[in-house]
Design a protein around this motif. Structure first.
Motif, PDB file in Angstrom:
ATOM      1  N   VAL A 219       0.884 -29.454  21.604  1.00 32.81           N
ATOM      2  CA  VAL A 219      -0.381 -29.322  22.320  1.00 32.81           C
ATOM      3  C   VAL A 219      -0.040 -29.166  23.802  1.00 32.81           C
ATOM      4  O   VAL A 219       0.661 -30.003  24.367  1.00 32.81           O
ATOM      5  CB  VAL A 219      -1.263 -30.572  22.103  1.00 32.81           C
ATOM      6  CG1 VAL A 219      -2.561 -30.450  22.886  1.00 32.81           C
ATOM      7  CG2 VAL A 219      -1.534 -30.779  20.623  1.00 32.81           C
TER       8      VAL A 219
ATOM      9  N   GLU B  15      -1.233 -32.365  26.240  1.00 35.32           N
ATOM     10  CA  GLU B  15      -0.662 -33.713  26.161  1.00 35.32           C
ATOM     11  C   GLU B  15       0.738 -33.748  25.554  1.00 35.32           C
ATOM     12  O   GLU B  15       1.383 -34.803  25.565  1.00 35.32           O
ATOM     13  CB  GLU B  15      -1.619 -34.647  25.424  1.00 35.32           C
ATOM     14  CG  GLU B  15      -2.414 -33.930  24.331  1.00 35.32           C
ATOM     15  CD  GLU B  15      -2.511 -34.726  23.059  1.00 35.32           C
ATOM     16  OE1 GLU B  15      -1.532 -35.419  22.724  1.00 35.32           O
ATOM     17  OE2 GLU B  15      -3.557 -34.636  22.408  1.00 35.32           O
TER      18      GLU B  15
ATOM     19  N   ILE C 268       3.314 -30.656  17.061  1.00 32.70           N
ATOM     20  CA  ILE C 268       2.575 -30.558  15.793  1.00 32.70           C
ATOM     21  C   ILE C 268       3.346 -29.735  14.775  1.00 32.70           C
ATOM     22  O   ILE C 268       3.456 -30.118  13.620  1.00 32.70           O
ATOM     23  CB  ILE C 268       1.170 -29.980  16.031  1.00 32.70           C
ATOM     24  CG1 ILE C 268       0.392 -30.954  16.928  1.00 32.70           C
ATOM     25  CG2 ILE C 268       0.432 -29.798  14.714  1.00 32.70           C
ATOM     26  CD1 ILE C 268      -0.918 -30.454  17.409  1.00 32.70           C
TER      27      ILE C 268
ATOM     28  N   PRO D 134      -2.077 -31.362   2.922  1.00 29.78           N
ATOM     29  CA  PRO D 134      -3.135 -32.330   3.212  1.00 29.78           C
ATOM     30  C   PRO D 134      -3.680 -32.147   4.625  1.00 29.78           C
ATOM     31  O   PRO D 134      -3.063 -31.478   5.458  1.00 29.78           O
ATOM     32  CB  PRO D 134      -2.453 -33.683   3.051  1.00 29.78           C
ATOM     33  CG  PRO D 134      -0.991 -33.425   3.002  1.00 29.78           C
ATOM     34  CD  PRO D 134      -0.773 -31.994   2.676  1.00 29.78           C
ATOM     35  N   ASN D 135      -4.840 -32.750   4.855  1.00 29.19           N
ATOM     36  CA  ASN D 135      -5.436 -32.701   6.190  1.00 29.19           C
ATOM     37  C   ASN D 135      -4.464 -33.211   7.238  1.00 29.19           C
ATOM     38  O   ASN D 135      -3.753 -34.175   7.002  1.00 29.19           O
ATOM     39  CB  ASN D 135      -6.686 -33.585   6.237  1.00 29.19           C
ATOM     40  CG  ASN D 135      -7.913 -32.796   5.824  1.00 29.19           C
ATOM     41  OD1 ASN D 135      -7.983 -31.583   6.040  1.00 29.19           O
ATOM     42  ND2 ASN D 135      -8.864 -33.475   5.218  1.00 29.19           N
ATOM     43  N   GLY D 136      -4.437 -32.552   8.369  1.00 25.90           N
ATOM     44  CA  GLY D 136      -3.605 -33.019   9.471  1.00 25.90           C
ATOM     45  C   GLY D 136      -2.177 -32.514   9.413  1.00 25.90           C
ATOM     46  O   GLY D 136      -1.339 -32.912  10.221  1.00 25.90           O
ATOM     47  N   SER D 137      -1.879 -31.607   8.456  1.00 28.93           N
ATOM     48  CA  SER D 137      -0.504 -31.113   8.298  1.00 28.93           C
ATOM     49  C   SER D 137      -0.104 -30.143   9.400  1.00 28.93           C
ATOM     50  O   SER D 137       1.075 -29.937   9.652  1.00 28.93           O
ATOM     51  CB  SER D 137      -0.363 -30.368   6.971  1.00 28.93           C
ATOM     52  OG  SER D 137      -0.628 -31.222   5.907  1.00 28.93           O
ATOM     53  N   GLY D 138      -1.114 -29.494  10.003  1.00 30.76           N
ATOM     54  CA  GLY D 138      -0.811 -28.491  11.025  1.00 30.76           C
ATOM     55  C   GLY D 138      -1.214 -27.084  10.592  1.00 30.76           C
ATOM     56  O   GLY D 138      -0.827 -26.101  11.230  1.00 30.76           O
ATOM     57  N   LYS D 139      -2.004 -26.974   9.536  1.00 32.93           N
ATOM     58  CA  LYS D 139      -2.395 -25.655   9.022  1.00 32.93           C
ATOM     59  C   LYS D 139      -3.229 -24.879  10.053  1.00 32.93           C
ATOM     60  O   LYS D 139      -2.939 -23.717  10.351  1.00 32.93           O
ATOM     61  CB  LYS D 139      -3.192 -25.815   7.709  1.00 32.93           C
ATOM     62  CG  LYS D 139      -2.441 -26.542   6.601  1.00 32.93           C
ATOM     63  CD  LYS D 139      -3.209 -26.576   5.288  1.00 32.93           C
ATOM     64  CE  LYS D 139      -4.541 -27.291   5.358  1.00 32.93           C
ATOM     65  NZ  LYS D 139      -4.446 -28.757   5.636  1.00 32.93           N
ATOM     66  N   SER D 140      -4.252 -25.560  10.583  1.00 38.71           N
ATOM     67  CA  SER D 140      -5.093 -24.869  11.572  1.00 38.71           C
ATOM     68  C   SER D 140      -4.297 -24.557  12.829  1.00 38.71           C
ATOM     69  O   SER D 140      -4.456 -23.487  13.432  1.00 38.71           O
ATOM     70  CB  SER D 140      -6.320 -25.712  11.931  1.00 38.71           C
ATOM     71  OG  SER D 140      -7.181 -25.792  10.822  1.00 38.71           O
ATOM     72  N   THR D 141      -3.447 -25.480  13.210  1.00 39.20           N
ATOM     73  CA  THR D 141      -2.614 -25.254  14.395  1.00 39.20           C
ATOM     74  C   THR D 141      -1.779 -23.991  14.215  1.00 39.20           C
ATOM     75  O   THR D 141      -1.699 -23.145  15.116  1.00 39.20           O
ATOM     76  CB  THR D 141      -1.709 -26.472  14.636  1.00 39.20           C
ATOM     77  OG1 THR D 141      -2.537 -27.632  14.789  1.00 39.20           O
ATOM     78  CG2 THR D 141      -0.854 -26.296  15.875  1.00 39.20           C
TER      79      THR D 141
ATOM     80  N   TYR E  49      -1.973 -24.356  22.608  1.00 43.51           N
ATOM     81  CA  TYR E  49      -0.692 -24.732  22.002  1.00 43.51           C
ATOM     82  C   TYR E  49       0.428 -23.947  22.654  1.00 43.51           C
ATOM     83  O   TYR E  49       0.267 -22.807  23.065  1.00 43.51           O
ATOM     84  CB  TYR E  49      -0.709 -24.467  20.490  1.00 43.51           C
ATOM     85  CG  TYR E  49      -1.840 -25.168  19.807  1.00 43.51           C
ATOM     86  CD1 TYR E  49      -1.753 -26.521  19.492  1.00 43.51           C
ATOM     87  CD2 TYR E  49      -3.016 -24.486  19.517  1.00 43.51           C
ATOM     88  CE1 TYR E  49      -2.810 -27.183  18.886  1.00 43.51           C
ATOM     89  CE2 TYR E  49      -4.079 -25.140  18.918  1.00 43.51           C
ATOM     90  CZ  TYR E  49      -3.979 -26.488  18.602  1.00 43.51           C
ATOM     91  OH  TYR E  49      -5.030 -27.135  18.008  1.00 43.51           O
TER      92      TYR E  49
END
Ligand SMILES: Nc1ncnc2c1ncn2[C@@H]1O[C@H](COP(=O)(O)OP(=O)(O)O)[C@@H](O)[C@H]1O
Ligand SMILES: [Mg+2]
Lengths: 251, 421
Positions: free
Chosen positions: A11, A14, A18, A37-44, A55
């Protein structure tokens, strides 16, 4: 088509890392599914492919048709054929949907040195594509995505994709928020676009979508890395066993 | 004998008085206004209503030195035939300096009077006892034109109000719209090569159940000063829509003072301020709810490529004005570090069963919106232009006005955006 090599990203503001070394190759005409799973970094990952500057790539590279796209801004990437169907399409008050569609289509044509679309031709294309996706013409009279339901927004993304005719389609959880009928419509729309020159990166965390858009390869992204790759059977395995088993193996 | 201690006048104040003295006929009412202007001078930042627009200092910068001489000379500018087309084709154009020449449409009476603006009291309780805009207007001898719209008359074409465009010009108008009538008025305040200050004081009385749209279309030259004031009373169950477009002017103060005059009245105020260079543009509004069940929405959107913008919005709800629903917003898009904007919303509520709110925002273009547009292949400058346009065009859309007028206003906004990008 696409080669992601040891991609590390954080990011910008900060500094949280990711993506921690993503390796992935997608061939011309391939439909690759990314699950996790959620939070894996797919959207990133999808945002970074589209060029979002929240990013920062710290290591590795993204090659698109053999050339790095890291220095290209989002508009340049789009004009060269990269498209991202957003997980959460944005509402943009005041920008009329039709104006937006025409501006985008013509901007891309201009960047590629093609002639601008004249209004009648443009209208014909929009009407045809909207009919395919069962999108009400009234909806297109509203400002971009404003007041659209979740499902309508997702369909509007696919409408944009159909009109812009990208070469690399990144679809971020297009299935979420769609009921089964809408899912079939969207899948039909996507399948109609499949061709030997067009590749897809289909991000989802449910197997359900993959019953309708059958992938050539399936990759599991977890904590910023691809921990397993396989065929569509891998998606079925995930459906039956959950992510636990595979995460355990990779650990 | 009373002794008034006279503060030394600034060159700008002296210049303004000189200009006023030279402006026209010698008569008692105007003399009194000039004397008051000489005595009171211009308001400065210690007068609360002028805190962000220190008129004394700012007028000095506009009228000092060569500008002063130019301004005086402006009176001798040849009266060029105005070739300005009306904002909306087919409008009735009323030259406020010669209202009797206008051809009034059915149901409308237009006349000239000798009345000067009454400056003895300000409609804004944060102002000085004398009202500055009206005082300047009266000192320059602006005689009110009167326009009356008969009860239930529906005036199809807009009535465009103009005064000696481009020259040092001070005008006043008193408009009465009868019960159940419908009309559209456009204040056209244009530049024309003269830096001399201008003023326009309007009084609008809207009858019960009537519907009025009032547009202030201000596009003075960037070295000119303009003081505008619109006073409105909105009858029972009447609708008052206002659109203010400030797309020019070096030093501008536009005041709007609205008061409800009956139950169920509805006030919809929208405005767009477009600023660049070293412009100083101030919009100051007071909304007084004095009757039950009235509603008001007020939104101003500002785009700054530079300059200093000011919005002061006051909502006052009287004890008896129960069920008042009043919302006010001021949103600013700062496109350059050279611009700044001061927003001062104020609520003064004496009734207990009301819904009132205000909000002010200032910022840059929304980064997520920009990314979304760019991700579709729209290059950054074009995407930004689209978002800026959307930001201000919404003000026109929200008014839900006649298409031709809406398009004319949008075209003006677009022309400014295109020229300044
Ligand atoms: N802009 C951001 N600022 C801070 N954390 C972020 C930001 N974007 C993503 N993250 C974090 O990175 C992780 C991956 O998020 P995301 O890519 O949205 O995952 P997924 O799409 O797989 O659910 C999450 O822990 C999320 O909170
Ligand atoms: Mg996601």
């Amino acid at each position: 088509m696409l080669e992601i090599k040891n991609l590390h990203a954080r990011v910008t503001e900060e500094g949280t890392e990711i993506l921690k070394g993503v390796d992935l190759t997608v061939k011309d005409g391939e439909v690759a599914a990314i699950m996790g799973p959620n939070g894996s970094g797919k959207s990133t990952l999808s945002y970074i492919l589209a060029g979002r500057d929240d990013y920062e790539v710290t290591e590795g590279d993204i090659l698109y048709n053999g050339e790095s796209i890291l220095e290209m801004d989002p508009a340049e990437r789009a004009a060269s054929g990269v498209f991202l169907a957003f997980q959460y399409p944005l509402e943009i008050p005041g920008v009329a949907t039709m104006t937006f569609l025409k501006t985008a289509m013509n901007a891309q044509r201009k960047a590629r040195g093609e002639a601008e679309l004249m209004t009648p031709d443009f209208m014909r294309r929009v009407k045809a594509a909207a009919a395919e996706l069962k999108i009400d013409a009234q909806m297109l009279k509203r400002p971009l995505n404003v007041g659209f339901s979740g499902g309508e927004k997702k369909r509007a993304e696919i409408l944009q994709m159909a009109l812009l005719e990208p070469k690399l389609c990144v679809m971020d959880e297009t299935d979420s928020g769609l009921d089964i009928d809408a899912l079939k419509i969207v899948a039909d729309g996507v399948n109609a676009l499949r061709s030997a020159e067009r590749s897809f990166l289909v991000i989802t965390h449910y197997q359900r979508l993959l019953d309708y858009i059958v992938p050539d390869t399936v990759h599991v992204l977890y904590k910023g890395r691809i921990i397993k790759s396989g065929t569509k059977d891998l998606a079925l395995q995930l459906e039956n066993e959950g992510y636990g088993q595979i995460i355990g193996e990779a650990a | 004998m009373s002794v008034t201690e006279l503060r030394p006048r600034t060159p700008a104040e002296t210049a303004l008085v000189q200009l006023a003295e030279a402006a026209g006929t010698d008569e008692d009412a105007r003399r009194a206004a000039i004397e008051a202007l000489r005595r009171e001078g211009l308001p400065h930042r210690r007068v609360e209503a002028w805190h962000y627009t220190d008129l004394r200092g700012l007028m000095g910068r506009r009228l000092g030195g060569d500008h002063l001489i130019e301004a005086v000379a402006a009176r001798e500018f040849p009266q060029t035939e105005t070739v300005l087309a009306p904002l909306v084709p087919g409008s009735t154009v009323v030259d406020l300096d010669a209202p009797e020449r206008a051809s009034a449409p059915d149901g409308v009476t237009i006349a000239a009077t000798d009345a000067l603006a009454d400056w003895h009291e300000s409609p804004n309780h944060l102002d000085r006892p004398v009202d500055t805009v009206r005082l300047v207007n009266a000192a320059f001898g602006a005689r009110a034109a009167t326009i009356a719209v008969a009860d239930r008359a529906e005036v199809a074409a807009p009535i465009e109000l103009r005064s000696g465009i481009g020259l040092q010009s001070h005008a006043a108008v008193k408009v009465d719209v009868g019960n159940g009538a419908k009309a559209v008025f456009i204040e056209r305040v244009e530049g024309g090569g003269s830096p001399a200050p201008s003023s326009l004081v309007s009084h609008l009385a809207i009858g019960d159940g009537a519907e009025v749209l009032w547009v202030v279309d201000q596009a003075k030259d960037l070295d000119a000063a303009h003081l505008g004031q619109l006073n409105v009373s909105v009858g029972a169950n009447a609708t008052f829509k206002l659109f203010v477009l400030n797309a020019g002017g070096g030093l501008v103060r536009q005041e709007v003072h609205a008061v409800t005059a009956g139950e169920g009245s509805e006030i919809i105020m929208r405005g767009v301020n477009l600023l660049q260079k070293d412009q100083h543009v101030d919009v100051t509004t007071t909304l007084r709810h004095t009757h039950p069940n009235t509603t008001a929405t007020e939104t101003f959107r500002n785009v700054l490529m530079g300059g200093h913008g000011v919005f002061q919005g006051m909502i006052k709800v009287a004890r008896e004005a129960q069920k008042t629903d009043a919302k006010m917003a001021c949103n600013t898009l700062l496109l350059s570090e050279d611009g700044d904007f001061s927003a001062k919303p104020e609520l003064e509520i004496f009734a207990d069963d009301v819904q009132c709110g205000h909000g002010a925002t200032a910022g840059e273009i929304n980064g997520e919106h920009l990314f979304y547009l760019m991700s579709r292949g729209i290059p950054a400058p074009q995407a930004k232009a689209l978002l800026v346009k959307a930001f201000v065009d919404e003000m026109v859309e929200e008014l839900e006005i006649d298409e031709a007028l809406g398009e004319a206003l949008t075209a003006k906004i677009d022309a400014w955006l295109d020229a300044s990008h």
